[in-house]
Design a protein around this motif. Structure first.
Motif, PDB file in Angstrom:
ATOM      1  N   CYS A  96       0.856  -1.290   0.031  1.00 51.08           N
ATOM      2  CA  CYS A  96       0.092  -0.130   0.005  1.00 51.08           C
ATOM      3  C   CYS A  96       0.851   1.112  -0.026  1.00 51.08           C
ATOM      4  CB  CYS A  96      -0.865  -0.207   1.169  1.00 51.08           C
ATOM      5  SG  CYS A  96      -0.409   0.344   2.716  1.00 51.08           S
ATOM      6  N   ALA A  97       0.341   2.507  -0.545  1.00 53.15           N
ATOM      7  CA  ALA A  97       1.093   3.538  -0.478  1.00 53.15           C
ATOM      8  C   ALA A  97       0.200   4.838  -0.437  1.00 53.15           C
ATOM      9  CB  ALA A  97       1.778   3.724  -1.944  1.00 53.15           C
ATOM     10  N   ALA A  98       0.836   5.819   0.111  1.00 48.96           N
ATOM     11  CA  ALA A  98      -0.041   7.052   0.300  1.00 48.96           C
ATOM     12  C   ALA A  98       0.464   8.030  -0.631  1.00 48.96           C
ATOM     13  CB  ALA A  98       0.020   7.407   1.511  1.00 48.96           C
ATOM     14  N   ASP A  99      -0.380   8.716  -1.316  1.00 47.97           N
ATOM     15  CA  ASP A  99      -0.345   9.989  -2.190  1.00 47.97           C
ATOM     16  C   ASP A  99       0.062  11.078  -1.244  1.00 47.97           C
ATOM     17  OD1 ASP A  99      -0.497  12.147  -4.221  1.00 47.97           O
ATOM     18  OD2 ASP A  99      -2.234  11.438  -4.934  1.00 47.97           O
ATOM     19  N   TRP A 100       1.334  11.849  -1.424  1.00 47.94           N
ATOM     20  CA  TRP A 100       1.716  12.708  -0.568  1.00 47.94           C
ATOM     21  C   TRP A 100       0.709  14.097  -0.886  1.00 47.94           C
ATOM     22  CZ3 TRP A 100       3.189  17.410  -2.430  1.00 47.94           C
ATOM     23  CH2 TRP A 100       3.250  17.791  -3.836  1.00 47.94           C
ATOM     24  N   ARG A 101       0.057  14.041  -1.934  1.00 48.32           N
ATOM     25  CA  ARG A 101      -1.091  15.232  -2.290  1.00 48.32           C
ATOM     26  C   ARG A 101      -2.175  15.264  -1.318  1.00 48.32           C
ATOM     27  NH1 ARG A 101      -1.653  14.856  -8.555  1.00 48.32           N
ATOM     28  NH2 ARG A 101      -2.116  12.729  -7.829  1.00 48.32           N
ATOM     29  N   ALA A 102      -2.252  15.579  -0.288  1.00 52.10           N
ATOM     30  CA  ALA A 102      -3.077  15.377   0.757  1.00 52.10           C
ATOM     31  C   ALA A 102      -4.234  16.142   0.445  1.00 52.10           C
ATOM     32  CB  ALA A 102      -2.672  15.868   2.092  1.00 52.10           C
ATOM     33  N   ASN A 103      -5.473  15.633   0.768  1.00 47.58           N
ATOM     34  CA  ASN A 103      -6.767  16.364   0.739  1.00 47.58           C
ATOM     35  C   ASN A 103      -7.146  16.720  -0.927  1.00 47.58           C
ATOM     36  OD1 ASN A 103      -7.521  16.415   3.540  1.00 47.58           O
ATOM     37  ND2 ASN A 103      -5.922  17.964   3.485  1.00 47.58           N
ATOM     38  N   ARG A 104      -6.702  15.517  -1.700  1.00 53.33           N
ATOM     39  CA  ARG A 104      -7.006  15.930  -3.223  1.00 53.33           C
ATOM     40  C   ARG A 104      -8.511  15.209  -3.570  1.00 53.33           C
ATOM     41  NH1 ARG A 104      -3.971  19.126  -6.443  1.00 53.33           N
ATOM     42  NH2 ARG A 104      -4.125  17.525  -8.272  1.00 53.33           N
ATOM     43  N   ASN A 105      -9.303  14.402  -2.999  1.00 57.00           N
ATOM     44  CA  ASN A 105     -10.362  13.860  -3.145  1.00 57.00           C
ATOM     45  C   ASN A 105     -10.197  13.180  -4.755  1.00 57.00           C
ATOM     46  OD1 ASN A 105     -12.929  13.098  -2.847  1.00 57.00           O
ATOM     47  ND2 ASN A 105     -13.837  14.780  -3.961  1.00 57.00           N
ATOM     48  N   SER A 106      -9.070  12.454  -4.888  1.00 54.31           N
ATOM     49  CA  SER A 106      -9.117  11.612  -6.156  1.00 54.31           C
ATOM     50  C   SER A 106      -8.013  10.669  -5.793  1.00 54.31           C
ATOM     51  CB  SER A 106      -8.247  12.770  -7.272  1.00 54.31           C
ATOM     52  OG  SER A 106      -7.138  13.211  -6.673  1.00 54.31           O
ATOM     53  N   CYS A 107      -7.902   9.793  -6.722  1.00 53.81           N
ATOM     54  CA  CYS A 107      -6.760   8.817  -6.692  1.00 53.81           C
ATOM     55  C   CYS A 107      -6.618   8.216  -7.855  1.00 53.81           C
ATOM     56  CB  CYS A 107      -7.347   7.612  -5.632  1.00 53.81           C
ATOM     57  SG  CYS A 107      -8.415   6.408  -6.671  1.00 53.81           S
ATOM     58  N   THR A 108      -5.307   7.630  -8.018  1.00 52.93           N
ATOM     59  CA  THR A 108      -4.920   6.780  -9.347  1.00 52.93           C
ATOM     60  C   THR A 108      -4.276   5.527  -8.980  1.00 52.93           C
ATOM     61  OG1 THR A 108      -3.433   7.393 -11.157  1.00 52.93           O
ATOM     62  CG2 THR A 108      -2.655   8.382  -9.193  1.00 52.93           C
ATOM     63  N   ILE A 109      -4.221   4.825  -9.900  1.00 48.86           N
ATOM     64  CA  ILE A 109      -3.498   3.376  -9.837  1.00 48.86           C
ATOM     65  C   ILE A 109      -2.143   3.603 -10.631  1.00 48.86           C
ATOM     66  CG2 ILE A 109      -5.291   1.803  -9.473  1.00 48.86           C
ATOM     67  CD1 ILE A 109      -5.108   1.289 -12.516  1.00 48.86           C
ATOM     68  N   GLY A 110      -1.676   4.817 -10.983  1.00 46.96           N
ATOM     69  CA  GLY A 110      -0.370   5.041 -11.281  1.00 46.96           C
ATOM     70  C   GLY A 110       0.432   5.239 -10.156  1.00 46.96           C
ATOM     71  N   MET A 111       1.534   4.845 -10.192  1.00 49.94           N
ATOM     72  CA  MET A 111       2.786   5.062  -9.073  1.00 49.94           C
ATOM     73  C   MET A 111       3.249   6.413  -8.801  1.00 49.94           C
ATOM     74  SD  MET A 111       4.798   1.438  -9.209  1.00 49.94           S
ATOM     75  CE  MET A 111       5.117   1.669 -10.938  1.00 49.94           C
TER      76      MET A 111
END
Length: 127
Positions: A96-111
């Motif tokens: 699992c990994a966390a997107d550093w861009r907090a509070n974006r209300n989005s996600c991607t399966i790209g790394m």
């Protein structure tokens, strides 16, 4: 530095189910989009699923769509990956990994956006 830990991996038979968990070393995970990735021996790392910080956006890789489900628990302390109808080709180390861009209300399966990674949990699908 955000630290993540995966758990729930193990050995399951083909067609079986397994639930993986991703948790931060402290605090909650609702600030961050969380992605699940996997890497099998001899193969490149691939995106499996992701969930947005708010939990309203989810995405799945084509190879797992319809079989895997990503979710957050009510306390926002954990992100789960429920895996069903497991196949031998699902065998991999799952991260699992966390997107550093907090509070974006989005996600991607790209790394690309994922800067904080757990150490992985082994999933083996075999009879």
């Amino acid at each position: 530095q955000l630290q993540l830990v995966e758990s729930g991996g193990g050995l399951v038979q083909p067609g079986g189910s397994l639930r993986l968990s991703c948790a931060a070393s402290s605090g909650t995970l609702d600030t961050y989009a969380i992605g699940w990735f996997r890497q099998a021996p001899g193969k490149e790392r691939e995106g499996v699923s992701c969930i947005s910080d708010r939990g309203s956006i989810r995405d799945y890789g084509d190879s797992v769509k319809g079989r895997f489900t990503i979710s957050r628990n009510g306390a926002k302390t954990t992100v789960y990956l429920q895996m069903a109808s497991l196949k031998p080709e699902d065998t991999a180390v799952y991260y699992c990994a966390a997107d550093w861009r907090a509070n974006r209300n989005s996600c991607t399966i790209g790394m690309g956006p994922y800067n904080f990674w757990g150490q992985g949990t082994q999933v083996t699908v075999s009879s």
